[in-house]
Write an enzyme that holds these catalytic residues in place. Structure first.
Site, mmCIF file in Angstrom:
data_model
loop_
_atom_site.group_PDB
_atom_site.id
_atom_site.type_symbol
_atom_site.label_atom_id
_atom_site.label_comp_id
_atom_site.label_asym_id
_atom_site.label_seq_id
_atom_site.Cartn_x
_atom_site.Cartn_y
_atom_site.Cartn_z
ATOM 1 N N PRO A 2 0.830 -1.209 0.000
ATOM 2 C CA PRO A 2 0.000 0.000 0.000
ATOM 3 C C PRO A 2 0.865 1.261 0.000
ATOM 4 O O PRO A 2 1.807 1.377 0.777
ATOM 5 C CB PRO A 2 -0.804 -0.129 1.295
ATOM 6 C CG PRO A 2 -0.834 -1.593 1.584
ATOM 7 C CD PRO A 2 0.491 -2.115 1.109
ATOM 8 N N GLU A 3 0.548 2.186 -0.901
ATOM 9 C CA GLU A 3 1.261 3.449 -0.974
ATOM 10 C C GLU A 3 0.364 4.553 -0.413
ATOM 11 O O GLU A 3 -0.698 4.281 0.141
ATOM 12 C CB GLU A 3 1.688 3.716 -2.418
ATOM 13 C CG GLU A 3 2.637 2.641 -2.952
ATOM 14 C CD GLU A 3 3.167 2.939 -4.345
ATOM 15 O OE1 GLU A 3 3.074 4.109 -4.789
ATOM 16 O OE2 GLU A 3 3.679 2.015 -5.001
ATOM 17 N N LYS A 58 3.011 7.096 4.754
ATOM 18 C CA LYS A 58 2.256 5.843 4.702
ATOM 19 C C LYS A 58 1.823 5.370 6.086
ATOM 20 O O LYS A 58 1.362 4.238 6.246
ATOM 21 C CB LYS A 58 3.100 4.761 4.025
ATOM 22 C CG LYS A 58 3.502 5.108 2.592
ATOM 23 C CD LYS A 58 4.361 4.011 1.984
ATOM 24 C CE LYS A 58 4.880 4.426 0.611
ATOM 25 N NZ LYS A 58 5.732 3.369 0.013
ATOM 26 N N ARG A 281 13.721 -2.583 -8.280
ATOM 27 C CA ARG A 281 12.294 -2.307 -8.458
ATOM 28 C C ARG A 281 12.003 -2.128 -9.942
ATOM 29 O O ARG A 281 12.796 -1.546 -10.679
ATOM 30 C CB ARG A 281 11.876 -1.030 -7.703
ATOM 31 C CG ARG A 281 12.289 -0.971 -6.243
ATOM 32 C CD ARG A 281 11.487 -1.912 -5.385
ATOM 33 N NE ARG A 281 10.077 -1.570 -5.337
ATOM 34 C CZ ARG A 281 9.561 -0.641 -4.523
ATOM 35 N NH1 ARG A 281 10.357 0.086 -3.738
ATOM 36 N NH2 ARG A 281 8.258 -0.432 -4.497
#
Length: 291
Positions: A2-3, A58, A281
């Site tokens: 989750p960002e 976050k 990434r």
């Protein structure tokens, strides 16, 4: 993982269900999250009232304060904040009827409203990379918490603009995508939204941060805000585990310009989207639109 948009969607979903409610009890079934849950958490929370639900990067921040007018409470009872990080697979759900806990349901917080109706805030995290931490004290002290004090500016802060980014990237040779992911320039721009923002701004993700001009940073700051706002409006991105507090999936990923679209035609020019790896990434970009 989750960002920022997913965390903000969760915050907005929880807000009307938990603020103003008194904590009746808390149950911790598994203490072994990314950082151990305080064994005393049930005692620390009992009787406190949830007054605010904020977000920093976050992290979800839940303010819990004592009801000073309530008889029978110890004079030295203090309030504080719950710091919650969803990690890679964490979710927070509000349950209005009793639901037996599952294997990965680690923390329950039962809350009562003015009418006496109880709801349960349940933290679920299959991979246990999230966190549920307690910070005793006020908001000023919270800002100096080790997990929060070095975070960059919020992307929706009025001070965040092209000048802000330009000033903080002079002399930096690191790629702009890596600079954004570090979180010290601006907080909460994770992998998905970083690729999307750079596309909207027309900036190649491998460009050295220190070589980007002030006008292009102005475009990037606008793109970051617009991308995050669009994602929040669409309920976030559901790639694997994320759902909102109501259990519904977000759909921003269905309208992504570049993220997870390797080999597909660019929505703007038709050039196949390219996938590269930066810092272990995946990065997605259009070799024509981004320079």
């Amino acid at each position: 993982m989750p960002e920022l948009p997913e965390v903000e969607v969760t915050r907005l979903g929880l807000l009307p269900h938990i603020t103003g409610r008194r904590i009746v009890r808390a149950v911790v079934r598994h203490h072994g999250l990314r950082w151990p849950v305080d064994p005393a958490l049930p005692e620390l929370l009992a009787g406190l009232t949830v007054t605010r639900l904020l977000r920093r990067g976050k992290y979800l921040l839940i303010e819990c304060v004592p009801e000073v007018e309530q008889s029978g409470r110890a004079a030295d009872t203090v309030g504080g904040w719950l710091l919650i990080h969803l990690g890679m697979t964490g979710t927070l759900r509000v349950l209005e009827t009793p639901v037996p806990p599952g294997l990965h349901d680690h923390v329950d917080i039962e809350l009562a409203g003015a009418t006496g109706v109880h709801v349960t805030l349940r933290y679920r995290d299959p991979r246990r990379f999230g966190a549920v931490l307690w910070h005793a004290g006020d908001e000023a002290g919270l800002a100096e918490h080790p997990l929060l004090r070095n975070l960059g500016i919020e992307p929706f802060d009025a001070r965040f603009d092209g000048d802000w980014m330009f000033a903080r990237t002079r002399g930096r040779r690191v790629a702009i995508k890596s600079a954004l992911l570090a979180g010290d320039i601006v907080v909460g721009v994770g992998n998905i939204y970083c690729s999307e923002s750079l596309f909207r701004a027309g900036i190649r993700p491998t460009t050295a941060a220190g070589r980007i001009s002030r006008p292009r940073y102005a475009a990037l700051a606008d793109a970051i805000r617009a991308t995050l706002a669009d994602a929040i409006a669409r309920g976030g991105s559901t790639l694997r585990d994320f759902v909102g507090s109501d259990g519904q999936s977000g759909y921003f990923q269905l309208e992504a310009f570049v993220y997870d679209r390797a080999g597909l035609p660019c929505r703007a020019c038709g050039t196949p989207i390219r996938q590269i790896v930066q810092g272990q990434r995946s990065t997605f970009c259009c070799p024509t639109c981004q320079r």
